[in-house]
Design a protein around this motif. Structure first.
Motif, PDB file in Angstrom:
ATOM      1  N   TRP A 131       0.853  -1.247  -0.019  1.00 49.14           N
ATOM      2  CA  TRP A 131      -0.184  -0.137  -0.039  1.00 49.14           C
ATOM      3  C   TRP A 131       1.054   1.307  -0.042  1.00 49.14           C
ATOM      4  O   TRP A 131       0.878   2.287  -0.803  1.00 49.14           O
TER       5      TRP A 131
ATOM      6  N   THR B 101      -6.085   6.940   6.512  1.00 55.79           N
ATOM      7  CA  THR B 101      -7.501   7.225   6.670  1.00 55.79           C
ATOM      8  C   THR B 101      -7.931   6.268   7.881  1.00 55.79           C
ATOM      9  O   THR B 101      -7.590   5.061   7.933  1.00 55.79           O
ATOM     10  N   PRO B 102      -9.058   6.613   8.496  1.00 62.41           N
ATOM     11  CA  PRO B 102      -9.869   5.519   9.239  1.00 62.41           C
ATOM     12  C   PRO B 102     -10.178   4.293   8.772  1.00 62.41           C
ATOM     13  O   PRO B 102      -9.993   3.387   9.421  1.00 62.41           O
ATOM     14  N   GLU B 103     -10.569   4.423   7.213  1.00 66.57           N
ATOM     15  CA  GLU B 103     -10.816   2.947   6.671  1.00 66.57           C
ATOM     16  C   GLU B 103      -9.542   2.337   6.496  1.00 66.57           C
ATOM     17  O   GLU B 103      -9.633   0.968   6.915  1.00 66.57           O
ATOM     18  N   ILE B 104      -8.273   2.932   6.219  1.00 68.38           N
ATOM     19  CA  ILE B 104      -6.948   2.313   6.153  1.00 68.38           C
ATOM     20  C   ILE B 104      -7.008   1.715   7.468  1.00 68.38           C
ATOM     21  O   ILE B 104      -6.363   0.337   7.690  1.00 68.38           O
TER      22      ILE B 104
ATOM     23  N   ASN C 172      -8.464   0.878   9.821  1.00 66.90           N
ATOM     24  CA  ASN C 172      -9.538  -0.496  10.328  1.00 66.90           C
ATOM     25  C   ASN C 172      -9.093  -1.609   9.492  1.00 66.90           C
ATOM     26  O   ASN C 172      -9.147  -2.645  10.050  1.00 66.90           O
ATOM     27  N   ASN C 173      -8.798  -1.403   8.316  1.00 65.37           N
ATOM     28  CA  ASN C 173      -8.508  -2.561   7.323  1.00 65.37           C
ATOM     29  C   ASN C 173      -7.150  -3.176   7.723  1.00 65.37           C
ATOM     30  O   ASN C 173      -7.012  -4.558   7.988  1.00 65.37           O
TER      31      ASN C 173
ATOM     32  N   SER D 210      -5.982  -3.306  11.013  1.00 70.53           N
ATOM     33  CA  SER D 210      -6.447  -3.868  12.208  1.00 70.53           C
ATOM     34  C   SER D 210      -7.091  -5.312  11.878  1.00 70.53           C
ATOM     35  O   SER D 210      -6.618  -6.173  12.552  1.00 70.53           O
ATOM     36  N   GLU D 211      -8.021  -5.057  10.839  1.00 71.01           N
ATOM     37  CA  GLU D 211      -8.799  -6.498  10.733  1.00 71.01           C
ATOM     38  C   GLU D 211      -7.709  -7.647  10.060  1.00 71.01           C
ATOM     39  O   GLU D 211      -8.030  -8.568  10.431  1.00 71.01           O
TER      40      GLU D 211
END
Length: 315
Positions: A249, A267-270, A272-273, A275-276
């Motif tokens: 990435w 970003t929060p989305e990145i 969170n991804n 983390s998951e």
């Protein structure tokens, strides 16, 4: 999300504090307390945003694998009083990391693709594709830099520079191969392939110990075994569990840790991804369900309390 970016505790009997790339280390006369933060590094640079649960994932995977390899080599662990904390024997760290590779992936592939056919003094055959198995696992050590980039180094250069004595280095190589074999066997039971990994060793009172983390996504790369052969034949990207997706990435967004390059926005989305993906690796590698702390729990207070209890119990 209550991620641990850093800790700043002060404990009775504490003699020193050191903040590494991703760990906070509290020293005492006879032991060290290592807190696995949620900081994340890539290309030897600490990224700006912490990744929720990452420290817990790494600490718990390491704990499981250190137990599973304790018959091969003694390790530094005394106790794991908290999901994000390990207390262990204070060692003098060998200034090299023992990297071992069973497949041509990641850094090794990037070097091979650039035309190099020798890596850390080890000759590589012609005609290999990315993610191909190597004829046999190879050890490709790196220097252990306190700041900046770790550098590839050969066995010959390690001995020439006196970084490790030949007697000790022979032992480190033996331990490294045995640990990789055990890791490979455990990964196979989880339908995974252990592609490459690194081990760190320390010594105290004339004894060598395995230290730090073992077979975690930050120190290792795994492929899914199912479909591996088919993907290789078709020249497709291998499905993997490792931190490589973070590096990819960053590369896609113009960052490889080089001077003048800017870290892309996380970003929060990145976040969170990422983390998951860490949780996915924990569950796949260990076969256990990951237990998140309560969203209302003060993780810093929990960690401090558990460390204090462990210190007091040993006094």
């Amino acid at each position: 999300m209550n991620a641990i970016k850093e800790t700043n505790f002060s404990f009775p009997g504490q003699t020193a504090f050191y903040r590494g790339k991703v760990r906070d280390v509290y020293s005492f006369a006879d032991k060290i307390v290592m807190v696995a933060s949620d900081r994340i590094s890539a290309f030897d640079v600490v990224l700006p945003e912490p990744i929720p649960y990452k420290g817990q994932v790494l600490n718990q995977i390491a704990s499981i694998f250190l137990k599973a390899t304790s018959d091969i080599v003694p390790n530094w662990v005394k106790s794991v009083p908290d999901p994000s904390v390990t207390i262990g024997i204070k060692c003098t760290t060998f200034p090299v990391e023992m990297v071992i590779r069973g497949y041509l992936a990641g850094h090794a592939w990037r070097e091979y693709k650039a035309g190099k056919r020798t890596l850390c003094g080890v000759a590589l055959p012609e005609g290999l594709k990315e993610n191909d198995p190597l004829p046999s696992p190879i050890i490709t050590p790196t220097t252990k830099a306190s700041e900046g980039h770790d550098e590839d180094i050969s066995r010959e250069e390690i001995l020439k520079q006196g970084l490790v004595s030949e007697e000790d280095y022979i032992v480190l190589e033996k331990y490294t191969r045995a640990l990789f074999q055990r890791g490979t066997e455990i990964a196979k039971t989880r339908d995974l392939i252990l592609v490459d990994t690194k081990y760190e060793f320390g010594h105290t009172d004339g004894k060598i110990y395995l230290i730090d983390e073992v077979h975690t996504p930050d120190s290792s790369r795994y492929f899914y075994a199912k479909g591996y052969e088919e993907r290789q034949k078709k020249g497709e990207v291998q499905k993997q569990l490792s931190k490589e997706f973070v590096r990819q990435w960053l590369i896609e967004n113009g960052f490889q840790g080089k001077e003048g390059q800017k870290i892309p926005q996380m970003t929060p989305e990145i976040v969170n991804n990422i983390s998951e993906r860490y949780i996915e690796l924990f569950e796949k590698v260990t076969g256990e369900n990951f237990k998140k702390p309560s969203s209302t729990e003060d993780i810093q207070e929990r960690i401090k309390k558990n460390i204090l209890n462990a210190i007091n119990a040993n006094n």
